[in-house]
Design a protein around this motif. Sequence first.
Motif, PDB file in Angstrom:
ATOM      1  N   ILE A 384       0.834  -1.206   0.000  1.00 25.78           N
ATOM      2  CA  ILE A 384       0.000   0.000   0.000  1.00 25.78           C
ATOM      3  C   ILE A 384       0.869   1.256   0.000  1.00 25.78           C
ATOM      4  CG2 ILE A 384      -0.253   0.533   2.465  1.00 25.78           C
ATOM      5  CD1 ILE A 384      -3.144   0.106  -0.044  1.00 25.78           C
ATOM      6  N   GLU A 385       0.318   2.367  -0.476  1.00 20.11           N
ATOM      7  CA  GLU A 385       1.024   3.645  -0.422  1.00 20.11           C
ATOM      8  C   GLU A 385       1.263   4.046   1.029  1.00 20.11           C
ATOM      9  OE1 GLU A 385      -0.118   6.749  -3.560  1.00 20.11           O
ATOM     10  OE2 GLU A 385      -1.906   5.541  -3.348  1.00 20.11           O
ATOM     11  N   ILE A 386       2.406   4.684   1.272  1.00 17.86           N
ATOM     12  CA  ILE A 386       2.801   5.002   2.645  1.00 17.86           C
ATOM     13  C   ILE A 386       1.802   5.945   3.311  1.00 17.86           C
ATOM     14  CG2 ILE A 386       4.264   6.963   1.993  1.00 17.86           C
ATOM     15  CD1 ILE A 386       4.958   4.360   4.747  1.00 17.86           C
ATOM     16  N   LYS A 387       1.179   6.831   2.527  1.00 19.98           N
ATOM     17  CA  LYS A 387       0.241   7.789   3.124  1.00 19.98           C
ATOM     18  C   LYS A 387      -1.007   7.094   3.658  1.00 19.98           C
ATOM     19  CE  LYS A 387      -2.274   8.908  -1.134  1.00 19.98           C
ATOM     20  NZ  LYS A 387      -2.680   9.977  -2.071  1.00 19.98           N
ATOM     21  N   PRO A 532       5.137   2.173  -4.862  1.00 19.47           N
ATOM     22  CA  PRO A 532       4.130   3.215  -4.696  1.00 19.47           C
ATOM     23  C   PRO A 532       4.711   4.457  -4.031  1.00 19.47           C
ATOM     24  CG  PRO A 532       3.230   1.094  -4.091  1.00 19.47           C
ATOM     25  CD  PRO A 532       4.697   0.899  -4.331  1.00 19.47           C
ATOM     26  N   ALA A 533       5.633   4.254  -3.063  1.00 17.24           N
ATOM     27  CA  ALA A 533       6.211   5.411  -2.377  1.00 17.24           C
ATOM     28  C   ALA A 533       7.006   6.271  -3.345  1.00 17.24           C
ATOM     29  CB  ALA A 533       7.114   4.933  -1.241  1.00 17.24           C
ATOM     30  N   GLU A 534       7.786   5.625  -4.243  1.00 16.20           N
ATOM     31  CA  GLU A 534       8.600   6.374  -5.197  1.00 16.20           C
ATOM     32  C   GLU A 534       7.731   7.104  -6.214  1.00 16.20           C
ATOM     33  OE1 GLU A 534      12.521   3.457  -5.143  1.00 16.20           O
ATOM     34  OE2 GLU A 534      10.808   2.977  -6.390  1.00 16.20           O
ATOM     35  N   LEU A 535       6.676   6.430  -6.705  1.00 12.17           N
ATOM     36  CA  LEU A 535       5.770   7.082  -7.640  1.00 12.17           C
ATOM     37  C   LEU A 535       5.070   8.269  -6.992  1.00 12.17           C
ATOM     38  CD1 LEU A 535       4.254   3.981  -9.429  1.00 12.17           C
ATOM     39  CD2 LEU A 535       5.543   5.804 -10.507  1.00 12.17           C
ATOM     40  N   ALA A 536       4.685   8.088  -5.731  1.00 17.55           N
ATOM     41  CA  ALA A 536       4.006   9.177  -5.030  1.00 17.55           C
ATOM     42  C   ALA A 536       4.924  10.382  -4.898  1.00 17.55           C
ATOM     43  CB  ALA A 536       3.562   8.710  -3.645  1.00 17.55           C
TER      44      ALA A 536
END
Length: 564
Positions: A384-387, A532-536
């Motif tokens: 999942i995305e970190i946020k 996902p963290a890098e893309l975000a």
Amino acid sequence: MTHRQVLESLSGLLLGMFVSILAGTVVSTSLPLIISDLDGNQSAYTWVVTGTLLATTVSTPLWGKFADLFNRKLLIQLALGIFVLGSALAGFSQDTNTLIVFRVLQGLGAGGLAALSQIIMADIISPRDRGKYAGLFGAVMAVGTVGGPLLGGVVTDAFGWRWNFFIALPVAIVAIILLQLTLHLPKHPKRKVHIDYLGAVLIAGGVSLLMIWVTLAGNQFGWASLASFLMVAGSALLLIAAVLVEFKSPEPIIPLSMFKNRTFTLSVVASISVGVSMFGTSVFLAQYMQLARGATPTQSGLLTIPMMAGLLISSTLFGTIISRTGKWKAIMISGAVLTVAGTILLGTLTYETSLVLVGVYMAVLGAGLGMLMQNLVLVVQNSIEIKNLGVATSAVTFFRSLGGTVGVSVLGSVLGTIVASQIKDGIGALAPSDQAAAAAALGSGTIPKVSQLPEAIANVVERAYGVGVGSVFLYSVPLALVTLLAVIFLPNAKLGRENAVQLKKAAADTVPAAAGTAAATPVAGTAAEVSPAELALADAATGAVALVDPISPLGTTNQEHGAK
């Protein structure tokens, strides 16, 4: 963090989890006696359990959202305090209604402890290393679950059942102090937050109304009655309204975009049916041991050791294996297979089944659950995305509790119906003199004290509960099969090596630097290769819409992708 620093940080967290589990399980073996002493019936028995699960279910996503907005250390201490307060007040209950109310208060705190412990663990431990520490959580869970019923049985037999609710108080105080001294998390950044109160009310109302309907239907009114239709329609309207509100809210309680992530969606499906197995087993096996086999509360606790031993050994052993190898999918599929097998085997129970076989069946189911429960959370946190770490973690726990609540309610109604039918048939086969005595002893509908019944009537009750509990497990087999299918189709993502705090720090350090160059320099690799963290981070710098691959592992380092 070194291994020692991690253990120090986890000490208060583990003790807090132990307290919550102990306070919940210490009464499990004595619940039949408690309900009988308070003149409750099968519906009251189910509600005492369901009330706690309902409060846990409704509050879990709120705690998870708060974890993304506020100080997590303060939140878990608050949750622990609420839980213990509810436990202490429950010890003064004078009837089943007050007991249910205080158990609901317990559930509010339990929702926080269940969600926040997993979230905080993700803060300080990377997905790859989390397996061996998740094994510690599994061990604490198993010790609390095994020791709780045993301790509860001894306390009940020696001092009375009310003391079961008081014994967690000193341990809880120590846990709060340890959390204060040993848990060190980065300071939460100050920002303007928006709490989705309307969404929270709608979700709580819709789920609560659904739970109330499931509990009362078949008892207070028919499953196909007008009351059933109105309650189901009301619940559906509230939940539909909640979905509409969540779509528009800037800070939704459960971000619906997470369901685009295949790992998250399948883990939610699996968690629902795992909840039925986990909660249903603890509730109905206690009734089986005491009402079908004539065991005392202490004996009942001892007889459930095989299941908890299976859970303890499997969660600890396979958690360590996952950390060493990084391989998790084969272990989870094996756990799902064992869960199906254990549920089928427990479906064969009667009041005459050999206790050795019952122990083997419980050990099989416990081993399967130990390989599944913690790892479902692990794979979600990894993808999942970190946020959304807090809400995603709490959502898995939320749906597990929801499955457990619905399952215990529905299966409790099924058990009550089967037992009533079996007792009626059994009384009809007795001699006329025994029939009159049975009608006097069982006519009120309250759960009887089997040890105080005449032998002929006791045999009728034991046979009825033996058939009833076996049927309940048999009816839950399809749900176990759903778990197996969901786990089979989980994407086999690689576990990342950075914890949530490191990823957040990287995000804070990278965004300012990337802002000036991101428009001219593309992110290395394709969408399927980056996390996902890098893309975000890249999207935050350019203002673009994130194209996050739901299968890509959270926490994968830039070095692994060749971006540095």
